[in-house]
Structure formats: C-alpha cells, structure tokens
Design a protein around this motif. Sequence first.
Motif, short mmCIF file in Angstrom:
data_model
loop_
_atom_site.label_atom_id
_atom_site.label_comp_id
_atom_site.label_asym_id
_atom_site.label_seq_id
_atom_site.Cartn_x
_atom_site.Cartn_y
_atom_site.Cartn_z
N VAL A 9 0.85 -1.20 0.00
CA VAL A 9 0.00 0.00 0.00
C VAL A 9 0.88 1.25 0.00
O VAL A 9 0.66 2.19 -0.78
CB VAL A 9 -0.97 0.01 1.20
CG1 VAL A 9 -1.65 1.36 1.34
CG2 VAL A 9 -2.01 -1.09 1.07
N ALA A 10 1.91 1.25 0.84
CA ALA A 10 2.82 2.41 0.91
C ALA A 10 3.55 2.61 -0.41
O ALA A 10 3.71 3.75 -0.87
CB ALA A 10 3.81 2.22 2.06
N LEU A 11 3.98 1.53 -1.03
CA LEU A 11 4.67 1.63 -2.32
C LEU A 11 3.75 2.19 -3.40
O LEU A 11 4.13 3.09 -4.16
CB LEU A 11 5.21 0.26 -2.74
CG LEU A 11 5.94 0.20 -4.08
CD1 LEU A 11 7.17 1.10 -4.05
CD2 LEU A 11 6.33 -1.23 -4.39
N GLY A 12 2.52 1.69 -3.44
CA GLY A 12 1.56 2.21 -4.41
C GLY A 12 1.27 3.68 -4.18
O GLY A 12 1.20 4.47 -5.12
N ALA A 13 1.13 4.07 -2.91
CA ALA A 13 0.87 5.47 -2.58
C ALA A 13 2.07 6.35 -2.93
O ALA A 13 1.90 7.49 -3.36
CB ALA A 13 0.54 5.60 -1.09
N ALA A 14 3.27 5.80 -2.77
CA ALA A 14 4.48 6.56 -3.11
C ALA A 14 4.57 6.86 -4.61
O ALA A 14 5.20 7.82 -5.02
CB ALA A 14 5.72 5.79 -2.65
N VAL A 15 3.92 6.04 -5.41
CA VAL A 15 3.85 6.30 -6.85
C VAL A 15 2.63 7.16 -7.18
O VAL A 15 2.71 8.09 -7.97
CB VAL A 15 3.80 4.97 -7.64
CG1 VAL A 15 3.54 5.22 -9.12
CG2 VAL A 15 5.10 4.19 -7.44
N GLY A 16 1.50 6.86 -6.55
CA GLY A 16 0.25 7.55 -6.86
C GLY A 16 0.25 9.03 -6.50
O GLY A 16 -0.26 9.85 -7.26
N ALA A 17 0.80 9.39 -5.35
CA ALA A 17 0.77 10.79 -4.92
C ALA A 17 1.58 11.70 -5.85
O ALA A 17 1.06 12.73 -6.30
CB ALA A 17 1.23 10.91 -3.47
N PRO A 18 2.83 11.36 -6.17
CA PRO A 18 3.55 12.22 -7.13
C PRO A 18 2.92 12.21 -8.51
O PRO A 18 2.92 13.23 -9.21
CB PRO A 18 4.97 11.63 -7.18
CG PRO A 18 5.08 10.70 -6.04
CD PRO A 18 3.69 10.33 -5.62
N LEU A 19 2.37 11.06 -8.91
CA LEU A 19 1.70 10.98 -10.21
C LEU A 19 0.50 11.92 -10.24
O LEU A 19 0.29 12.63 -11.23
CB LEU A 19 1.27 9.54 -10.49
CG LEU A 19 0.63 9.28 -11.84
CD1 LEU A 19 1.56 9.64 -12.98
CD2 LEU A 19 0.23 7.81 -11.93
N ARG A 20 -0.27 11.95 -9.14
CA ARG A 20 -1.40 12.87 -9.06
C ARG A 20 -0.93 14.30 -9.21
O ARG A 20 -1.49 15.09 -9.97
CB ARG A 20 -2.15 12.71 -7.74
CG ARG A 20 -3.32 13.70 -7.62
CD ARG A 20 -4.03 13.62 -6.29
NE ARG A 20 -3.31 14.21 -5.21
CZ ARG A 20 -3.21 15.53 -4.97
NH1 ARG A 20 -3.77 16.38 -5.80
NH2 ARG A 20 -2.55 15.98 -3.94
N TYR A 21 0.12 14.66 -8.50
CA TYR A 21 0.64 16.03 -8.55
C TYR A 21 1.09 16.38 -9.97
O TYR A 21 0.75 17.45 -10.49
CB TYR A 21 1.80 16.19 -7.57
CG TYR A 21 2.45 17.54 -7.66
CD1 TYR A 21 1.84 18.65 -7.07
CD2 TYR A 21 3.62 17.73 -8.36
CE1 TYR A 21 2.41 19.91 -7.18
CE2 TYR A 21 4.20 18.97 -8.47
CZ TYR A 21 3.59 20.06 -7.87
OH TYR A 21 4.15 21.30 -7.99
N LEU A 22 1.85 15.49 -10.60
CA LEU A 22 2.38 15.77 -11.93
C LEU A 22 1.27 15.86 -12.98
O LEU A 22 1.29 16.76 -13.83
CB LEU A 22 3.39 14.70 -12.33
CG LEU A 22 4.69 14.70 -11.51
CD1 LEU A 22 5.52 13.47 -11.83
CD2 LEU A 22 5.48 15.98 -11.74
N VAL A 23 0.31 14.95 -12.92
CA VAL A 23 -0.81 14.99 -13.87
C VAL A 23 -1.65 16.25 -13.64
O VAL A 23 -2.02 16.94 -14.59
CB VAL A 23 -1.68 13.72 -13.78
CG1 VAL A 23 -2.96 13.87 -14.59
CG2 VAL A 23 -0.89 12.51 -14.24
N ASP A 24 -1.93 16.55 -12.38
CA ASP A 24 -2.71 17.75 -12.05
C ASP A 24 -2.04 19.00 -12.60
O ASP A 24 -2.68 19.83 -13.23
CB ASP A 24 -2.88 17.85 -10.54
CG ASP A 24 -3.63 19.10 -10.13
OD1 ASP A 24 -4.75 19.33 -10.63
OD2 ASP A 24 -3.10 19.88 -9.31
N ARG A 25 -0.74 19.14 -12.38
CA ARG A 25 -0.01 20.32 -12.86
C ARG A 25 0.00 20.35 -14.39
O ARG A 25 -0.18 21.42 -14.98
CB ARG A 25 1.43 20.33 -12.34
CG ARG A 25 1.57 20.49 -10.85
CD ARG A 25 1.10 21.85 -10.33
NE ARG A 25 -0.31 21.73 -9.92
CZ ARG A 25 -1.20 22.68 -9.92
NH1 ARG A 25 -0.92 23.88 -10.29
NH2 ARG A 25 -2.44 22.47 -9.53
N ALA A 26 0.24 19.21 -15.03
CA ALA A 26 0.30 19.18 -16.49
C ALA A 26 -1.04 19.54 -17.11
O ALA A 26 -1.12 20.34 -18.05
CB ALA A 26 0.74 17.79 -16.97
#
Length: 125
Positions: A9-26
């Motif tokens: 769960v922590a590993l998935g969240a470690a990928v999902g949170a930055p991905l959310r930020y990057l997609v949101d900004r893009a």
Amino acid sequence: MTPLLVALVALGAAVGAPLRYLVDRAVSSRHDSLFPWGTFAVNVAGSFLLGLLTAATLHTSAPVVALLGTGLCGALTTYSTFGYETIRLLQERARLLAVLNVAASIVAGLVAAAAGAALARVLAG
C-alpha cells in the motif's frame, strides 16, 4: 493486514501521490480556467483504474489489490482536493462551475469506473 500488504500500500501510494501532482499540474497548465481540470482528470482516471481492478479482483491477488487499488488509486485520486476546489469556486462566486464540478465529477467518475469494470470483463473473456 500483513506487513507485506502494508508495504505494498505504501509503495503504491508513493507512486500515486507524485503521479497525481504531476498529472494535475500538467493538465491545469493547459487550461486557463477556474475549473479544476487537473483534479477532475486524476479522479476520473483513478475511477477507471479502480473499476478495472475491482472487476478483476476475482482473478487478482490481495497483494496486487493492495498495491494498485488501495495504494496507487488511493493516492492518485483525491476527494479532499475535490471538496476544497469546489468550496474555492463557491467563494470566488463561480457557482455554476462549482455545481458543474460536483455533477461532472460524480457522473464521470461513475462512468469511468463502469467502463473500467466493463473492460475487465471483456479482457477476462
């Protein structure tokens, strides 16, 4: 929940949170609008992925569900930001955009989850 599942769960969240930020900004950088397109995009994409994963859970192991469902999708999607941005639209007197944000997010999220589930069923044969 085992220590392995917690780590996944922590590993998935470690990928999902930055991905959310990057997609949101893009996505947000491409729209000159008060409407929160970035949050809308990640929530719809996450709903699709979770629908796909949920429909496939009969054929998916608990570790994969922990990693991708709880971890990745949990961190990728964001109900708190959706709520905050809706309130911000109301404070900026963009009432129509606030209502559209709520309605479009709910409808698009449900449609995306259903589409993901339908794709999983097709792929399962």
